[in-house]
Design an enzyme around this catalytic site. Structure first.
Site, short mmCIF file in Angstrom:
data_model
loop_
_atom_site.label_atom_id
_atom_site.label_comp_id
_atom_site.label_asym_id
_atom_site.label_seq_id
_atom_site.Cartn_x
_atom_site.Cartn_y
_atom_site.Cartn_z
N ARG A 31 0.83 -1.21 0.00
CA ARG A 31 0.00 0.00 0.00
C ARG A 31 0.87 1.26 0.00
NH1 ARG A 31 -4.82 1.79 4.30
NH2 ARG A 31 -5.16 3.84 3.36
N TYR A 87 -16.16 8.76 0.40
CA TYR A 87 -15.13 8.67 -0.64
C TYR A 87 -15.42 9.54 -1.85
CZ TYR A 87 -12.68 4.86 1.70
OH TYR A 87 -11.95 4.12 2.59
N ASN A 141 -10.27 -5.17 0.16
CA ASN A 141 -10.38 -4.07 -0.80
C ASN A 141 -9.56 -4.32 -2.06
OD1 ASN A 141 -12.17 -2.17 0.32
ND2 ASN A 141 -10.63 -1.48 1.77
#
Length: 457
Positions: free
Chosen positions: A95, A254, A149
């Site tokens: 990430r 978001y 995710n």
């Protein structure tokens, strides 16, 4: 044997205590026999730490449940009734690369949106499809509850390419909205009626009271005065009230990345240059959490876990499992096959909607057509998702480039190609389907320029 067997893939996650708390709370309606936490060799230490913590939580409860730890996925899946997935291919360092490489070029790299989110999908989808194939052999009647995710794309891949319909995709974001918003009107959670439409991390919702009166605009007005329930991992830049009034819907948190793209990007780049990206901040939080988990006296979820960004995880995952098991028909927002609930998208694609969860899975609540602007946004985002998934499955460079080009958070052109190329190099170890592309880029001398990301390769 009686009782439920649950297998959690990515069991060494810092979220696992949240999951255990949810199962303990629901044991009387979900009689669990055993829980198997499975991880990979690189996650073995964390698995052991969190596994011992999970067992302490159960030992402190009135229930006799055994936690099994294993690196053998097949052993965990054998005869499971429910499989939950919460893994991160490449761990948090992946990430960091997803976020820092785009940021180096002035671009957003958030883990489910933009360039970073697409590469997370490239790494994750082949793994989840392998898990599905194992489930077909080892637990063909199990339900797969996905929290990995990008949850919407992962769920879509399971249905479209894995040919597995016994899957529910989940997200904690809608749970947060449903918990916070009633209080803004002086009401309790069960005193409002919700309808959701969109895809994961890109949905809108409408709200009515128990008499059927639309109260969406009332909530919108209050959201500009009160705590809006925004997850800890999203920077709180306000929406434009006039825009929300025009659409007569409430966008998820978001949407700030799209409706306030300029300001959100500025904030992300400022953190990149100073305190580090969200991933780097999460690594520090994770380290603190695992130090807490090592405490032999800790037998409950610590408050610090809510800073991780996944608050209400258990409320979504555990309630879904309990509702399917006991045929409760609880209303939960899920990612599931559209089947006409959102007529602006094809019936066979996955959408995020309110649904009733029972023994036969999700029965979606129809939302109806979206307004012009939101319909356009949603169709673009679903096209981007489908291209990303296709690229993840086929390893086709051109399809990956199409996904990058259509993503609203990736300015198209040569810089986008540079970011994509560097991400291919950075994630080489986890992208075997792109082997030919990566070999070509290496021959061309492509290298990662962000020094932090480069050191993690």
């Amino acid at each position: 044997m009686t009782g439920v067997k649950i297998a959690t893939i990515g069991g060494g996650s810092s979220y696992t205590p949240e999951l255990m708390e949810g199962f303990i709370k629901r044991y009387e309606e979900l009689p669990i026999r055993e829980i198997w936490l499975v991880d990979i060799e690189a996650g073995k230490e964390k698995l052991e730490i969190v596994g011992e913590m999970a067992q302490r939580m159960w030992d402190a409860s009135p229930y006799d449940v055994k936690i099994h730890l294993t690196l053998d996925r097949e052993k965990a899946l054998k005869d499971a009734d429910f499989v939950t997935t919460q893994f991160r291919v490449g761990l948090l360092n992946a990430r960091v690369k997803d976020e820092r490489i785009p940021a180096y070029y002035g671009m957003l790299g958030q883990e489910t949106n933009g360039a970073g989110g697409m590469f997370k999908a490239f790494r994750t989808i082949p793994i989840i499809l392998g898990i599905v194939e194992d489930m077909k052999r080892l637990c063909p009647n199990a339900w797969l509850i996905n929290f990995t995710n990008p949850a919407g794309m992962v769920t879509e891949a399971i249905v479209r390419y894995g040919k597995w319909d016994r899957v529910i995709g989940l997200c904690n974001v809608p749970v947060g909205a449903i918990m916070v918003e009633p209080g803004l009107l002086g009401k309790k959670e069960n005193e409002l009626i919700y309808k959701f439409a969109g895809v994961n991390h890109f949905h809108w919702h409408k709200v009515a009271d128990l008499e059927g009166n639309d109260v969406t605009l009332d909530i919108i007005d209050q959201l500009f005065k009160e705590d809006n329930g925004l997850p800890k991992n999203i920077h709180d830049i306000p929406f434009y009230k006039e825009q929300l009034h025009q659409m007569k819907m409430i966008p998820c948190g978001y949407h700030r990345y799209y409706y306030r793209q300029e300001e959100m990007l500025d904030h992300a780049l400022e953190e990149y240059k100073t305190i580090g990206t969200r991933a780097e901040q999460v690594k520090k939080t994770e380290a603190e959490l695992f130090e807490l988990y090592k405490d032999p006296n800790l037998d409950h979820k610590p408050e610090q876990l809510e800073q991780r960004g996944g608050a209400h995880y258990s409320d979504a995952a555990c309630e879904t499992i309990a509702s399917i098991y006991a045929n409760k028909n609880t209303q939960i927002v899920v990612s599931t096959k559209n089947n006409g609930a959102v007529p602006d998208l094809p019936a066979d694609c996955v959408v995020e909607v309110m649904a009733y969860l029972g023994a036969d899975g999700a029965r979606s609540v129809a939302f109806g057509e979206l307004p012009t602007a939101e319909k356009g946004w949603l169709q673009v985002m679903k096209a981007m998702e489908l291209l990303t998934i296709e690229a993840a499955v086929t390893g086709d460079y051109g399809t990956a480039l199409q996904a990058f080009t259509i993503n609203p958070l990736v300015p198209s052109g040569d810089t986008a190609r540079k970011v994509m190329h560097e991400l291919f190099i950075a994630h080489k170890a986890h992208l075997p389907q792109f082997k030919e592309t990566i070999e070509r880029l290496e021959k061309e001398g492509v290298e990662v320029h962000d020094e932090v990301a480069k050191d993690l390769i």
